[in-house]
Structures are given as structure tokens and as C-alpha cells.
Write an enzyme that holds these catalytic residues in place. Structure first.
Site, PDB file in Angstrom:
ATOM      1  N   GLY A  11       0.843  -1.207   0.000  1.00 63.63           N
ATOM      2  CA  GLY A  11       0.000   0.000   0.000  1.00 63.63           C
ATOM      3  C   GLY A  11       0.873   1.249   0.000  1.00 63.63           C
ATOM      4  N   ARG A  21      13.282  10.265  -3.494  1.00 65.47           N
ATOM      5  CA  ARG A  21      14.139  11.420  -3.835  1.00 65.47           C
ATOM      6  C   ARG A  21      15.469  11.361  -3.073  1.00 65.47           C
ATOM      7  NH1 ARG A  21      14.554  16.285  -1.043  1.00 65.47           N
ATOM      8  NH2 ARG A  21      15.004  18.161  -2.271  1.00 65.47           N
ATOM      9  N   VAL A  23      16.937   8.687  -1.715  1.00 62.85           N
ATOM     10  CA  VAL A  23      17.770   7.553  -2.155  1.00 62.85           C
ATOM     11  C   VAL A  23      18.509   7.939  -3.442  1.00 62.85           C
ATOM     12  CG1 VAL A  23      17.727   5.176  -3.037  1.00 62.85           C
ATOM     13  CG2 VAL A  23      16.314   5.794  -1.058  1.00 62.85           C
ATOM     14  N   GLY A 102       5.702  -1.887   3.625  1.00 66.15           N
ATOM     15  CA  GLY A 102       5.332  -2.373   4.954  1.00 66.15           C
ATOM     16  C   GLY A 102       5.865  -3.760   5.265  1.00 66.15           C
ATOM     17  N   ASP A 127       0.061   2.234   8.540  1.00 62.76           N
ATOM     18  CA  ASP A 127      -0.496   1.428   9.633  1.00 62.76           C
ATOM     19  C   ASP A 127       0.249   1.524  10.968  1.00 62.76           C
ATOM     20  OD1 ASP A 127      -2.521   0.501   7.958  1.00 62.76           O
ATOM     21  OD2 ASP A 127      -1.292  -1.150   7.221  1.00 62.76           O
ATOM     22  N   ARG A 154     -17.833  15.413  12.427  1.00 64.42           N
ATOM     23  CA  ARG A 154     -18.301  15.997  13.691  1.00 64.42           C
ATOM     24  C   ARG A 154     -19.333  17.106  13.435  1.00 64.42           C
ATOM     25  NH1 ARG A 154     -16.718  17.354  19.004  1.00 64.42           N
ATOM     26  NH2 ARG A 154     -15.033  15.855  19.075  1.00 64.42           N
ATOM     27  N   GLU A 222     -10.286  -0.701  11.293  1.00 64.74           N
ATOM     28  CA  GLU A 222     -10.827  -1.684  10.332  1.00 64.74           C
ATOM     29  C   GLU A 222     -10.662  -3.118  10.849  1.00 64.74           C
ATOM     30  OE1 GLU A 222      -8.719  -1.599   6.572  1.00 64.74           O
ATOM     31  OE2 GLU A 222      -6.798  -2.004   7.515  1.00 64.74           O
ATOM     32  N   GLN A 251      -7.764   8.343   3.203  1.00 63.47           N
ATOM     33  CA  GLN A 251      -6.805   8.555   4.294  1.00 63.47           C
ATOM     34  C   GLN A 251      -5.381   8.153   3.914  1.00 63.47           C
ATOM     35  OE1 GLN A 251      -7.764   5.569   7.647  1.00 63.47           O
ATOM     36  NE2 GLN A 251      -9.058   4.942   5.946  1.00 63.47           N
TER      37      GLN A 251
END
Ligand code: F6P
Length: 318
Positions: A11, A21, A23, A102, A127, A154, A222, A251
Site C-alpha cells: 500500500g 528522492r 535515495v 510495509g 499502519d 463531527r 478496520e 486517508q
């Protein structure tokens, strides 16, 4: 070490471009030739490998997503896929690889390392589910994005005297829901690490309503439960209007925060340094310092949930 390559995998997360950039530019400043690989391990297998220059990474530090594209590559899980990837690295005489991704991407890196390829990883995921680093790349931006979105919910939740359930990502780790929930003033935070019951949640909502609170916000990580089913159960048990909002991929995109740009830049440069020194492993951050640990340490253990932060969020609600 003469030639290195960089790829993004799994992801995407904000800050990946800042890292690519770093690296490329830091690698070139150290006398290396730097290659990009498109679509993660899929690009390694398909030989989608190209030379990069300082200019190929111009005007990207502020952008979300990844210019290298990304993929979740099933073929790389097979010996055959890994063989093809290694052949292509050898064909281009690439001696070292930077993998930004990840835990799944790091497990792929571990396979390559065990087969003699030098690999340095950057923990790129929103995450925050890796135990060896205080922060993963993209988490800070995602938390801010989630909080801004909760602010919008809200407003309308307040106007309609509603209970709103906001589902965040997290892939089994409650950090994103907890940190965003605390910052957004959530009334209830439901995460995989803490046991909960529908009766306790409803009791809390009813008690708050009796004390004059007309609307409530529930932040749900989730996979804890189905948000729409939860909304129906709450509506039935409390007789309050309850709706679910699944934030989804909004998100995961967007302009990276200062923190993520700098984390990506620092981890990227660290990986180049470690490859030059002949090391493999994973960069991260502990107590504000950039660290580099063996790949087994990066993948070992599960993230410790911050129970104090959770208790504080509970005490501050209502
Ligand atoms: O691992 C990152 C992540 O964003 C998780 O939070 C989420 O469960 C998953 O990816 C979603 O993946 P996809 O974009 O492939 O649906």
C-alpha cells in the site's frame, strides 16, 4: 557498491516520494548509479528497471502516492518469481536494493537477503504496525488526514444529533484509530488490541445523552467489526440515529506532513549509507534518532499497544 535500485511496494503511503528522492540524490552524491523499479517486486520480475538522475526526482517531495508506482505481487512469493527478480538485478549489475514498504514488503526483502542480495528497507505504511520503529512512513500524515475528516463528520453529526462511526485503516494495528481518536476527541475508540462489548458502548452513549450530550463520535479500526452492522445495532439498542462512515483510501493519499517528508529523507539516506557499508536491514526511528536494524529484528515481535494513551482517550471523552 556501484549501482543500487529503489522500489516502493504494498500500500502506498505519504512520504514515499520524499524517500525515493533521498535515495536517488544521496546515492548519486555518494558516487553511485541509481535505478528505479516500477510497481515494486512486479517490476523487478518484469525487468521494469530504469536509470534515474537528480532531475527524475524533482518536484516530488511534496506529493503523496509514489512516482515509482506500487503493487502487491503474488508472483514474488514463489521461488520462480524470486529467481527472475534476482536475474534482472544481476543483468543490470545492481548490487544493492532499497525497498520502501510495509511488513509484507520487508518479508520479500528478507527472501532476497537470504539469497545473497543486499537490501535496505524503509517502513513505508500508514499502519504503524511495525514494532521496531516508533513511526512508520506515512502514519503522521494519515493521522492528520483522518483527524481532519473526523472534524467534518463531527460538524454534521452535531447538526443532526447523531452517533457517527468512523472507520479507519490499520491492518490489525489500532495506532491509527487511537492516535486520531484521541486528537479528534472521539467518545469511543474501538481497536483490535482492546476487548469491548456492544452493551458497554451503548451504555456509555445513553449515559452521555442523559447528561445532555446530543451527538457522539466512535472511531473504529478496520476489521474489528462491520461498521454498518455496528451502526444498526447501536441504533436499535439506544434508539439514537447512528451512521457509519468508512474513510477508505482518502486517508492514504495527500500531501505528506513535514514529519513524513523528513522521516522519508532521513531513512532513505541511511539505507544508502548502510548499503555502501555492506549491510542489509531496515531503517526506522527510535526516540527521534534514525536506526538501522537487521531484517529479522524488524519483522520479529508485534507492536506494543499504548494502553496509557487508550486510557487517557477514554478519560477525556464526554
Ligand atoms: O497496509 C496498508 C493498508 O492501507 C491497510 O491499512 C489496508 O488494510 C490495506 O492497505 C488496503 O489495501 P488495498 O489498497 O490494497 O485495498
Amino acid at each position: 557498491m556501484n549501482k543500487i535500485a529503489v522500489l516502493t511496494s504494498g500500500g502506498d503511503s505519504p512520504g514515499m516520494n520524499a524517500c525515493v528522492r533521498a535515495v536517488v540524490r544521496y546515492g548519486i552524491s555518494q558516487g553511485l548509479k541509481v535505478f528505479g523499479v516500477r510497481r515494486g517486486y512486479a517490476g523487478l520480475i518484469e525487468d521494469d528497471i530504469f536509470a534515474m538522475s537528480e532531475r527524475s526526482v524533482g518536484n516530488i517531495i511534496q506529493t503523496g502516492g509514489t512516482i515509482l508506482k506500487t503493487a502487491r505481487c503474488k508472483e514474488f512469493l514463489t521461488q520462480e518469481g524470486q529467481n527472475k527478480a534476482i536475474e534482472n538485478l544481476k543483468k543490470h549489475e545492481i548490487d544493492g536494493l532499497v525497498v520502501i514498504g510495509g511488513d509484507g514488503s520487508m518479508r520479500g526483502a528478507k527472501e532476497l537477503i537470504s539469497r545473497g542480495i543486499q537490501v535496505a528497507c524503509v517502513p513505508g505504511t500508514i499502519d504503524n504496525n511495525l514494532y521496531y520503529t516508533d513511526y512508520t512512513l506515512g502514519f503522521d500524515t494519515a493521522v492528520n488526514t483522518v483527524v481532519n475528516l473526523i472534524n467534518n463528520v463531527r460538524d454534521t453529526s452535531m447538526s443532526h444529533d447523531r452517533v457517527s462511526i468512523i472507520e479507519t485503516m490499520g491492518a490489525g494495528c489500532g495506532d491509527l484509530a487511537l492516535t486520531a481518536g484521541l486528537a479528534a476527541g472521539a467518545d469511543v475508540i474501538l481497536v483490535p488490541e482492546v476487548k469491548w462489548s456492544i452493551d458497554d458502548v451503548c451504555e456509555k452513549l445513553i449515559r452521555a445523552k442523559k447528561q445532555g450530550k446530543q451527538f457522539s463520535l466512535i472511531v473504529l479500526s478496520e476489521h474489528v467489526c462491520d461498521p454498518n452492522d455496528l451502526a444498526k445495532m447501536i441504533a436499535t439498542k439506544t434508539e439514537m440515529d447512528c451512521r457509519a462512515v468508512i474513510l477508505g483510501h482518502v486517508q492514504r493519499g495527500g500531501m505528506p506532513s513535514v514529519f513524513d517528508r523528513n522521516l522519508g529523507s532521513r531513512c532513505g539516506a541511511k539505507c544508502v549509507d548502510m548499503l555502501i557499508q555492506g549491510e542489509s536491514g531496515a531503517a526506522g526511528m527510535r526516540n527521534g534518532k534514525i536506526i538501522f536494524v537487521p531484517i529479522d529484528d524488524a519483522l520479529h515481535g508485534s507492536r506494543k499497544f499504548d494502553a496509557d494513551e487508550y486510557i487517557l482517550a477514554q478519560r477525556l471523552s464526554f
